[in-house]
Design an enzyme around this catalytic site. Structure first.
Site, short mmCIF file in Angstrom:
data_model
loop_
_atom_site.label_atom_id
_atom_site.label_comp_id
_atom_site.label_asym_id
_atom_site.label_seq_id
_atom_site.Cartn_x
_atom_site.Cartn_y
_atom_site.Cartn_z
N LYS A 14 0.84 -1.21 0.00
CA LYS A 14 0.00 0.00 0.00
C LYS A 14 0.87 1.26 0.00
O LYS A 14 0.66 2.17 -0.79
CB LYS A 14 -0.93 0.01 1.23
CG LYS A 14 -1.81 -1.24 1.35
CD LYS A 14 -2.69 -1.20 2.58
CE LYS A 14 -2.00 -1.22 3.93
NZ LYS A 14 -1.27 -2.46 4.24
N ARG A 88 -9.70 0.67 8.78
CA ARG A 88 -9.33 -0.69 9.14
C ARG A 88 -10.42 -1.41 9.91
O ARG A 88 -10.24 -2.58 10.28
CB ARG A 88 -8.08 -0.66 10.02
CG ARG A 88 -6.78 -0.74 9.27
CD ARG A 88 -5.68 -0.52 10.30
NE ARG A 88 -4.55 -1.36 10.07
CZ ARG A 88 -3.43 -0.91 9.48
NH1 ARG A 88 -3.32 0.31 9.04
NH2 ARG A 88 -2.42 -1.73 9.37
N ARG A 127 11.86 -5.37 4.86
CA ARG A 127 11.60 -3.96 4.55
C ARG A 127 12.48 -3.01 5.35
O ARG A 127 12.76 -3.22 6.51
CB ARG A 127 10.14 -3.63 4.86
CG ARG A 127 9.90 -2.13 4.83
CD ARG A 127 8.48 -1.73 4.97
NE ARG A 127 7.79 -2.40 6.06
CZ ARG A 127 6.48 -2.38 6.19
NH1 ARG A 127 5.74 -1.76 5.30
NH2 ARG A 127 5.91 -3.01 7.20
N ARG A 161 11.23 -1.07 11.06
CA ARG A 161 10.17 -0.82 12.03
C ARG A 161 10.18 -1.87 13.13
O ARG A 161 10.38 -3.05 12.86
CB ARG A 161 8.81 -0.86 11.30
CG ARG A 161 8.50 0.45 10.63
CD ARG A 161 7.32 0.42 9.73
NE ARG A 161 6.17 -0.36 10.17
CZ ARG A 161 5.05 -0.44 9.45
NH1 ARG A 161 4.93 0.21 8.31
NH2 ARG A 161 4.05 -1.17 9.88
#
Ligand code: AP5
Length: 216
Positions: A14, A88, A127, A161
């Site tokens: 996204k 969400r 990531r 993260r």
């Protein structure tokens, strides 16, 4: 002006696609995940409140994220909004519909990015992002051209993260299937849902999204 929701599980792509739409179409990306991480980085009271919930991979309460989006809808202007990671829950979806209606606008498209769960673990654990400009990279599929240096802005502040661990991802997926995936049926029933193959190459996913946005 186009208002678009990008819907999909953690790691579906996204954020990657939203940033392309910002660059290519001048749309405004509204990522509740980014807003919450900014609140944490600033050390604000809100950031303190959501820190542990996010690290565990659970959803932050509806009233907090609905408030964040309402503020941005009032402040931001551009060539349409990309809602990335919002809504969400069904309550968030209803609040968004009300807020857009109050602003005299509405939703033009909801794009579900469909990806299988095994691919998500590889995507999320590989990531890293640029702490300066937010560009998104991956150890295998999209590494920076020069190790440790952001291609887009040259910053060396590349970060991972805290919720990109396998354990937190299991919670994030559970939250997705319990609370967010009902939105697929919700938007389908409203006649607003399109589906793209999120497993395709990044450029091919962008093309599929462009085809949905340009279909009229
Ligand atoms: P948030 O920041 O929204 O995270 P998420 O939805 O879990 O999504 P991600 O950012 O992990 O993935 P993405 O789909 O953007 O994928 P990306 O493009 O980075 O939310 C984090 C937390 O905040 C939540 O857990 C919750 O606690 C809280 N929160 C946020 N919004 C909330 C809300 N509305 N309500 C309540 N709580 C909320 O891509 C992933 C990787 O894959 C990258 O490395 C990328 O390079 C790579 N990649 C992307 N596309 C491809 C492709 N096509 N092929 C190969 N690799 C690809």
């Amino acid at each position: 002006m186009t208002n678009l929701i990008l819907l999909g599980p953690p790691g579906a792509g996204k954020g990657t696609q939203a940033k392309r739409l910002v660059d290519e179409r001048g749309m405004v990306q509204l990522s509740t995940g980014d807003m919450l991480r900014e609140a944490m980085a600033s050390g604000s009271e809100l950031g303190q409140r959501v820190k542990d919930v996010m690290a565990r991979g659970e959803l932050v309460s509806d009233d907090i994220v609905i408030g964040l989006i309402a503020e941005k809808l009032e402040a931001a202007a551009g060539n349409g909004f990309i809602f990335d990671g919002f809504p969400r829950t069904l309550a968030q979806a209803d609040a968004l519909a009300d807020a857009l209606e109050a602003a005299g606008t509405g939703l033009d498209a909801v794009i579900e990015m469909r990806v299988d769960d095994a691919a998500l673990a590889r995507r999320v654990t590989g990531r890293y992002t640029c702490g300066n400009c937010g560009a998104v990279y991956h150890d295998e599929t999209r590494p920076t051209k020069v190790a440790g240096v952001c291609d887009a802005c040259g910053s060396t502040d590349l970060r991972r993260r805290p919720d990109d661990t396998e354990e937190a991802l299991r919670n994030r997926l559970m939250e997705y299937y319990k609370k967010t995936s009902p939105l697929v049926g919700y938007y389908y029933a409203k006649g607003q849902l399109s589906v793209v193959d999120g497993l395709a190459e990044i450029d091919a996913v962008s093309d599929a999204i462009a085809a949905v946005l340009d279909k009229d």
